[in-house]
Scaffold this motif. Sequence first.
Motif, PDB file in Angstrom:
ATOM      1  N   ILE A 140       0.644  -1.343   0.200  1.00  0.00           N
ATOM      2  CA  ILE A 140       0.083   0.202   0.337  1.00  0.00           C
ATOM      3  C   ILE A 140       1.379   1.541  -0.714  1.00  0.00           C
ATOM      4  O   ILE A 140       0.304   2.328  -0.523  1.00  0.00           O
ATOM      5  CB  ILE A 140      -1.020   0.354   1.325  1.00  0.00           C
ATOM      6  CG1 ILE A 140      -1.832  -0.680   0.885  1.00  0.00           C
ATOM      7  CG2 ILE A 140      -1.781   1.565   1.589  1.00  0.00           C
ATOM      8  CD1 ILE A 140      -2.978  -1.348   1.308  1.00  0.00           C
ATOM      9  N   PRO A 141       2.298   0.959   1.093  1.00  0.00           N
ATOM     10  CA  PRO A 141       2.573   2.827   0.665  1.00  0.00           C
ATOM     11  C   PRO A 141       2.972   3.251  -0.348  1.00  0.00           C
ATOM     12  O   PRO A 141       3.960   4.410  -0.632  1.00  0.00           O
ATOM     13  CB  PRO A 141       3.614   2.371   2.282  1.00  0.00           C
ATOM     14  CG  PRO A 141       3.110   1.115   2.560  1.00  0.00           C
ATOM     15  CD  PRO A 141       2.258   0.631   2.203  1.00  0.00           C
ATOM     16  N   GLN A 142       3.886   1.891  -1.645  1.00  0.00           N
ATOM     17  CA  GLN A 142       4.247   2.121  -2.713  1.00  0.00           C
ATOM     18  C   GLN A 142       3.600   2.856  -3.692  1.00  0.00           C
ATOM     19  O   GLN A 142       4.113   3.537  -4.546  1.00  0.00           O
ATOM     20  CB  GLN A 142       4.480   0.797  -2.426  1.00  0.00           C
ATOM     21  CG  GLN A 142       5.571   0.224  -2.008  1.00  0.00           C
ATOM     22  CD  GLN A 142       6.108  -0.761  -2.511  1.00  0.00           C
ATOM     23  OE1 GLN A 142       7.160  -1.849  -3.498  1.00  0.00           O
ATOM     24  NE2 GLN A 142       5.725  -2.402  -1.826  1.00  0.00           N
ATOM     25  N   PHE A 143       1.909   2.524  -2.702  1.00  0.00           N
ATOM     26  CA  PHE A 143       1.315   3.226  -4.396  1.00  0.00           C
ATOM     27  C   PHE A 143       1.615   5.267  -4.409  1.00  0.00           C
ATOM     28  O   PHE A 143       2.355   5.813  -2.792  1.00  0.00           O
ATOM     29  CB  PHE A 143      -0.597   3.669  -4.115  1.00  0.00           C
ATOM     30  CG  PHE A 143      -0.105   1.701  -5.240  1.00  0.00           C
ATOM     31  CD1 PHE A 143      -1.267   1.842  -5.757  1.00  0.00           C
ATOM     32  CD2 PHE A 143       0.052   1.322  -4.153  1.00  0.00           C
ATOM     33  CE1 PHE A 143      -0.948   0.624  -6.944  1.00  0.00           C
ATOM     34  CE2 PHE A 143      -0.394  -0.954  -4.706  1.00  0.00           C
ATOM     35  CZ  PHE A 143      -0.585  -0.375  -5.613  1.00  0.00           C
ATOM     36  N   LYS A 144       0.787   5.822  -5.189  1.00  0.00           N
ATOM     37  CA  LYS A 144       1.403   7.760  -5.061  1.00  0.00           C
ATOM     38  C   LYS A 144       0.732   8.202  -4.089  1.00  0.00           C
ATOM     39  O   LYS A 144       0.832   8.601  -3.023  1.00  0.00           O
ATOM     40  CB  LYS A 144       0.943   8.363  -6.374  1.00  0.00           C
ATOM     41  CG  LYS A 144       1.159   9.534  -6.490  1.00  0.00           C
ATOM     42  CD  LYS A 144       0.483  10.438  -7.695  1.00  0.00           C
ATOM     43  CE  LYS A 144       0.867  11.639  -7.503  1.00  0.00           C
ATOM     44  NZ  LYS A 144       0.058  12.212  -9.298  1.00  0.00           N
ATOM     45  N   SER A 145      -0.317   7.705  -3.356  1.00  0.00           N
ATOM     46  CA  SER A 145      -1.429   8.078  -2.438  1.00  0.00           C
ATOM     47  C   SER A 145      -1.780   7.071  -2.197  1.00  0.00           C
ATOM     48  O   SER A 145      -2.518   5.845  -3.418  1.00  0.00           O
ATOM     49  CB  SER A 145      -1.660   8.983  -2.509  1.00  0.00           C
ATOM     50  OG  SER A 145      -2.904   9.185  -3.837  1.00  0.00           O
ATOM     51  N   ALA A 146      -2.638   6.593  -0.865  1.00  0.00           N
ATOM     52  CA  ALA A 146      -2.827   5.625  -0.655  1.00  0.00           C
ATOM     53  C   ALA A 146      -4.573   6.029   0.115  1.00  0.00           C
ATOM     54  O   ALA A 146      -3.885   6.673   1.163  1.00  0.00           O
ATOM     55  CB  ALA A 146      -2.491   4.035  -0.150  1.00  0.00           C
ATOM     56  N   LYS A 147      -5.729   5.645   0.315  1.00  0.00           N
ATOM     57  CA  LYS A 147      -6.894   6.496   1.301  1.00  0.00           C
ATOM     58  C   LYS A 147      -7.425   5.156   1.622  1.00  0.00           C
ATOM     59  O   LYS A 147      -7.861   4.151   0.709  1.00  0.00           O
ATOM     60  CB  LYS A 147      -8.040   7.543   0.501  1.00  0.00           C
ATOM     61  CG  LYS A 147      -8.961   7.807   1.759  1.00  0.00           C
ATOM     62  CD  LYS A 147      -9.947   8.956   0.504  1.00  0.00           C
ATOM     63  CE  LYS A 147     -10.333   8.013  -0.258  1.00  0.00           C
ATOM     64  NZ  LYS A 147     -10.781   9.943  -0.293  1.00  0.00           N
ATOM     65  N   ILE A 148      -7.450   4.625   2.673  1.00  0.00           N
ATOM     66  CA  ILE A 148      -7.566   3.227   3.522  1.00  0.00           C
ATOM     67  C   ILE A 148     -10.196   4.282   3.804  1.00  0.00           C
ATOM     68  O   ILE A 148      -8.913   4.597   4.818  1.00  0.00           O
ATOM     69  CB  ILE A 148      -7.569   2.912   4.375  1.00  0.00           C
ATOM     70  CG1 ILE A 148      -6.126   2.207   4.005  1.00  0.00           C
ATOM     71  CG2 ILE A 148      -7.858   1.533   5.300  1.00  0.00           C
ATOM     72  CD1 ILE A 148      -5.982   1.780   2.666  1.00  0.00           C
ATOM     73  N   ASP A 149     -10.941   3.346   3.297  1.00  0.00           N
ATOM     74  CA  ASP A 149     -12.115   3.407   3.733  1.00  0.00           C
ATOM     75  C   ASP A 149     -12.083   2.914   4.616  1.00  0.00           C
ATOM     76  O   ASP A 149     -12.361   1.809   4.228  1.00  0.00           O
ATOM     77  CB  ASP A 149     -12.658   4.224   1.919  1.00  0.00           C
ATOM     78  CG  ASP A 149     -13.678   5.159   2.583  1.00  0.00           C
ATOM     79  OD1 ASP A 149     -14.259   4.478   3.082  1.00  0.00           O
ATOM     80  OD2 ASP A 149     -13.460   5.797   1.457  1.00  0.00           O
ATOM     81  N   LEU A 150     -12.663   2.845   5.726  1.00  0.00           N
ATOM     82  CA  LEU A 150     -12.813   2.357   6.761  1.00  0.00           C
ATOM     83  C   LEU A 150     -14.694   2.333   6.676  1.00  0.00           C
ATOM     84  O   LEU A 150     -15.011   3.188   6.864  1.00  0.00           O
ATOM     85  CB  LEU A 150     -12.474   2.670   8.005  1.00  0.00           C
ATOM     86  CG  LEU A 150     -10.879   2.875   8.370  1.00  0.00           C
ATOM     87  CD1 LEU A 150     -11.224   2.795  10.133  1.00  0.00           C
ATOM     88  CD2 LEU A 150     -10.197   1.639   8.152  1.00  0.00           C
ATOM     89  N   SER A 151     -15.274   1.514   6.307  1.00  0.00           N
ATOM     90  CA  SER A 151     -16.499   1.359   6.497  1.00  0.00           C
ATOM     91  C   SER A 151     -17.197   0.860   7.211  1.00  0.00           C
ATOM     92  O   SER A 151     -17.537  -0.655   7.796  1.00  0.00           O
ATOM     93  CB  SER A 151     -17.157   0.345   4.683  1.00  0.00           C
ATOM     94  OG  SER A 151     -17.215   0.383   4.011  1.00  0.00           O
ATOM     95  N   LEU A 152     -17.526   2.136   8.528  1.00  0.00           N
ATOM     96  CA  LEU A 152     -18.233   1.629   9.449  1.00  0.00           C
ATOM     97  C   LEU A 152     -19.160   1.836   9.555  1.00  0.00           C
ATOM     98  O   LEU A 152     -19.875   4.080   9.700  1.00  0.00           O
ATOM     99  CB  LEU A 152     -17.328   2.807  10.799  1.00  0.00           C
ATOM    100  CG  LEU A 152     -15.915   1.768  10.253  1.00  0.00           C
ATOM    101  CD1 LEU A 152     -15.753   2.274  11.740  1.00  0.00           C
ATOM    102  CD2 LEU A 152     -16.474   0.192  11.227  1.00  0.00           C
ATOM    103  N   ASP A 153     -20.692   2.076   9.900  1.00  0.00           N
ATOM    104  CA  ASP A 153     -22.231   2.922   9.715  1.00  0.00           C
ATOM    105  C   ASP A 153     -22.407   2.563  11.526  1.00  0.00           C
ATOM    106  O   ASP A 153     -24.009   3.433  11.323  1.00  0.00           O
ATOM    107  CB  ASP A 153     -23.061   1.772   8.860  1.00  0.00           C
ATOM    108  CG  ASP A 153     -22.722   1.404   7.628  1.00  0.00           C
ATOM    109  OD1 ASP A 153     -21.450   2.618   6.894  1.00  0.00           O
ATOM    110  OD2 ASP A 153     -22.902   0.277   7.350  1.00  0.00           O
ATOM    111  N   ALA A 154     -21.983   2.507  12.580  1.00  0.00           N
ATOM    112  CA  ALA A 154     -22.561   2.510  13.627  1.00  0.00           C
ATOM    113  C   ALA A 154     -21.005   2.207  14.369  1.00  0.00           C
ATOM    114  O   ALA A 154     -20.288   1.741  14.349  1.00  0.00           O
ATOM    115  CB  ALA A 154     -24.192   2.147  13.533  1.00  0.00           C
ATOM    116  N   ILE A 155     -21.414   2.900  16.067  1.00  0.00           N
ATOM    117  CA  ILE A 155     -20.503   2.208  16.525  1.00  0.00           C
ATOM    118  C   ILE A 155     -21.716   0.860  17.841  1.00  0.00           C
ATOM    119  O   ILE A 155     -22.999   0.543  17.993  1.00  0.00           O
ATOM    120  CB  ILE A 155     -20.505   3.298  18.136  1.00  0.00           C
ATOM    121  CG1 ILE A 155     -21.444   3.706  19.137  1.00  0.00           C
ATOM    122  CG2 ILE A 155     -19.625   4.267  16.814  1.00  0.00           C
ATOM    123  CD1 ILE A 155     -21.158   4.562  19.217  1.00  0.00           C
ATOM    124  N   GLY A 156     -20.567   0.307  18.190  1.00  0.00           N
ATOM    125  CA  GLY A 156     -21.048  -0.805  19.582  1.00  0.00           C
ATOM    126  C   GLY A 156     -22.412  -2.007  19.292  1.00  0.00           C
ATOM    127  O   GLY A 156     -21.877  -2.378  17.762  1.00  0.00           O
TER     128      GLY A 156
END
Length: 422
Positions: A238-254
């Motif tokens: 992942i760090p070898q790309f020009k940029s990398a965005k990790i999108d954490l798919s979270l819809d609520a807590i607990g």
Amino acid sequence: MLYTYKMIDLKNNKTYCPYLFRGAVMQVPDGSIVPCCRYKDDGQVYPKSFDKGYKKIWETIRNKSLNGKKIKGCWRCYQDEEAGIKSMRESAIDTNSEISYDYNKDPKYSETELEFLEIQTGRFCNLKCRSCGPKLSTTWDEDLDKNESLIKNFFGNEHHEYITIKQLPKTNESLSSIKYDTVKHLKNVKATGGEPFLNDQFQTFLSNLVKWDLAKNIHLEVFTNCSFFPKEQYRKLIPQFKSAKIDLSLDAIGERAEFLRKGSQWKKVMDSATEWVKVSQQHLNVSVVIGHTLTIYNVLYLKEFINWIADHFPKEIITKNFLDLHLAQTPQYLSLSNFSSNNQSKIKEIVQQHKKQLISTHNNNEVILSIVEKSYSKVSKGLNYISNDLSNEFLEKANLIDDVRSENWRTTFPELAEVIHV
């Protein structure tokens, strides 16, 4: 095909979209290729490989786009724009978007080199989310195999379609065989699932981009359900790309998070999110954001979710775009726009109070205030667009899934249950 060049008035042409010319999405479960993730025309035959015939299949819609004619498969963007919501088409035209130019200086309307590739990495997923279904998650099979009514819920009377999907490969096997010439102009790669980090073919694809010396030119975005932290091989790529965005798919807590994304454990989700933050702090070209799908289930719990963001994540990584909120359109019965005007009015009143409370709580935090304003603006637009009242369908389907899973959505979302009086 060569398209005749002409200047387009982008303000008045409401159908031109860069994705039709420079984008592609590899879909699952059948491997079909479409211009973008929102394109949907059930009557169209889609290509399934990047061969010589791929570009020709899309000539008709490209010509329509250039001439300002509506395209059947683009109805979702048209619907957004009618509701006053910025569509994916409009975002693609913006000079700051992932697939755009400065159209005043560089009007390359008709170029067809593949620059943006979205990959649905396969059905293979360890969760069975309420806003998802068996076409994008193998884990849903556990429920469907217990209840024929649930099969009908997703496939109507076409049981054979479900059988066919189960027989297809669980991962997008063509990923590992994509050729250099197909991707040599890539600027952006977006990966969704299933769960991308469970797919070895996706890892091979990323490895090839690094090996071909293309990764340095590519902005990578990966959507993960954050239920686990991926293996070391991914973390090295992942760090070898020009940029990398990790999108954490979270819809609520607990407990609400565990309900909406069945199979996840909130403590492990928290641990995984923490590890991703560490990666972003170690590599300046890696960033973390949260993808939040807003449905009728969680609209009344956005306040507690934003408070959790403010409390859990380091201030230095929370930007004004840290929360990437999407209004769910499918399944339609989960969309805010598909509830009665009476119920929408009740929800509006509650969310307006929540917004005021958030502003009061975070009155000294400019970034969180920006997130609040941006998020609740989308909520407001979603609630101001009334389509069909699918309240009964929501109740029927929510109760059906509850029965199969031995759950009760009313106890997990009591405020919602009170609003719609069930």
